[in-house]
Design a protein around this motif. Structure first.
Motif, PDB file in Angstrom:
ATOM      1  N   THR A  88      -5.089   0.475   4.805  1.00 42.89           N
ATOM      2  CA  THR A  88      -4.824   1.378   5.819  1.00 42.89           C
ATOM      3  C   THR A  88      -5.409   1.006   6.800  1.00 42.89           C
ATOM      4  O   THR A  88      -6.612   1.091   6.897  1.00 42.89           O
ATOM      5  N   THR A 115      -9.112   0.621   5.437  1.00 43.38           N
ATOM      6  CA  THR A 115      -9.631   1.118   4.295  1.00 43.38           C
ATOM      7  C   THR A 115      -8.903   0.774   3.292  1.00 43.38           C
ATOM      8  O   THR A 115      -7.571   0.550   3.235  1.00 43.38           O
ATOM      9  N   ILE A 116      -9.352   0.387   2.077  1.00 46.20           N
ATOM     10  CA  ILE A 116      -8.659  -0.120   1.053  1.00 46.20           C
ATOM     11  C   ILE A 116      -8.774   0.694  -0.470  1.00 46.20           C
ATOM     12  O   ILE A 116      -9.654   1.456  -0.634  1.00 46.20           O
ATOM     13  N   ALA A 117      -7.546   0.642  -0.948  1.00 44.53           N
ATOM     14  CA  ALA A 117      -7.105   1.407  -2.094  1.00 44.53           C
ATOM     15  C   ALA A 117      -6.628   0.338  -3.153  1.00 44.53           C
ATOM     16  O   ALA A 117      -5.573  -0.328  -2.595  1.00 44.53           O
ATOM     17  N   ARG A 118      -7.101   0.691  -4.326  1.00 49.52           N
ATOM     18  CA  ARG A 118      -6.275  -0.230  -5.461  1.00 49.52           C
ATOM     19  C   ARG A 118      -5.670   0.652  -6.598  1.00 49.52           C
ATOM     20  O   ARG A 118      -6.225   1.717  -6.959  1.00 49.52           O
ATOM     21  N   GLU A 119      -4.472   0.100  -7.046  1.00 43.08           N
ATOM     22  CA  GLU A 119      -4.087   0.618  -8.198  1.00 43.08           C
ATOM     23  C   GLU A 119      -4.376  -0.190  -9.203  1.00 43.08           C
ATOM     24  O   GLU A 119      -3.971  -1.373  -9.348  1.00 43.08           O
ATOM     25  N   VAL A 175      -2.445  -3.194  -3.766  1.00 44.39           N
ATOM     26  CA  VAL A 175      -3.569  -3.073  -2.736  1.00 44.39           C
ATOM     27  C   VAL A 175      -2.868  -2.527  -1.736  1.00 44.39           C
ATOM     28  O   VAL A 175      -2.094  -3.141  -1.214  1.00 44.39           O
ATOM     29  N   THR A 176      -3.590  -1.497  -1.221  1.00 44.87           N
ATOM     30  CA  THR A 176      -2.944  -0.834   0.106  1.00 44.87           C
ATOM     31  C   THR A 176      -4.302  -0.937   1.028  1.00 44.87           C
ATOM     32  O   THR A 176      -5.435  -0.522   0.895  1.00 44.87           O
ATOM     33  N   PRO A 228      -6.310  -5.123 -10.313  1.00 42.98           N
ATOM     34  CA  PRO A 228      -5.326  -4.783  -9.372  1.00 42.98           C
ATOM     35  C   PRO A 228      -3.883  -4.807  -9.626  1.00 42.98           C
ATOM     36  O   PRO A 228      -3.567  -6.077  -9.538  1.00 42.98           O
TER      37      PRO A 228
END
Length: 243
Positions: free
Chosen positions: A105, A88-92, A102-103, A99
């Motif tokens: 998970t 699962t990808i999360a971006r700041e 980038v995380t 970005p």
């Protein structure tokens, strides 16, 4: 008598122990060196997109990996995480909507000893040509975490670092980096292509030979003309008789 016979045995035991210790160190050194987060490829051109794979095959002191957090260096102008099954990808995002972190998970924690990787498509800015860019990575585990953030100083061996950050050497500006990727350039290219197509169509129309008349149509037209003439003659003859 006994002391004389046991000295060689003691020496052999000491040598054997030293050999085992040396072997252990020789084996431990490459294992420690491999316990990093590696990036591939390690070189990339400036001004062009490049897919970078961040690979690991270890946990945090044996604890399974639950997430990989990658900080994006300033040398990168654009970043696009690659979606992969199991992550699962999360971006700041920064002010430019790109970005900064980038995380990834993992849906299921990855056991130590199992190789896994995550990918980013990045474009290094043209101003970064000839430099190196470090990607600090934080490996989060079920228990604990490891920050792979160390960068070797000038003249320092990167292999001597305990937790080195993945580093990419940025090459020269790619040959096809200019004139691509901008909306204005795309519009100009589209207009140019449309003008070229129109010119080509006009040239084809002018160069195309005139269509050849159908022989049957010619005969039909000639016959109709003959009938019309004959009818006119008959009409004129009747009028003269009445007169």
């Amino acid at each position: 008598m006994n002391s004389t016979t046991t000295r060689p045995a003691r020496r052999l035991a000491l040598l054997a122990g030293g050999g085992v210790a040396g072997l252990a160190l020789a084996v431990a050194a490459p294992l420690a060196a491999s316990a990093h987060v590696h990036v591939s490829p390690e070189t990339a051109p400036a001004g062009a997109s490049q897919t970078l794979a961040f690979t690991f095959s270890h946990g945090c002191d044996g604890s399974p990996t639950s997430a990989v957090v990658i900080d994006i260096p300033d040398a990168v102008a654009a970043t696009t995480p690659v979606a992969q099954g199991g992550w699962t990808i999360a971006r700041e995002l920064g002010e430019d909507e790109q970005p900064t972190r980038v995380t990834f998970t993992s849906d299921t924690p990855i056991e130590s000893g199992v190789q896994a990787s995550v990918e980013l498509v990045v474009t290094f800015s043209e101003g970064a040509a000839g430099t190196t860019a470090a990607f600090p990575v934080t490996q989060e585990c079920v228990e604990g975490e490891t920050a792979w953030v160390e960068v070797a100083a000038d003249g320092e061996d990167p292999e001597s670092l305990e937790a080195p950050a993945p580093v990419v050497a940025v090459g020269e500006v790619a040959a096809d980096a200019h004139g691509h990727g901008s909306s204005a350039g795309a519009a100009d290219d589209g207009a140019h292509d449309a003008a070229s197509d129109a010119a080509a169509d006009a040239h084809d129309d002018a160069a195309a030979p005139a269509p050849t008349a159908d022989p049957v149509a010619r005969w039909l037209a000639g016959g109709a003309l003959a009938v019309a003439v004959a009818t006119l003659v008959v009409v004129l003859a009747r009028l003269r008789r009445k007169a």
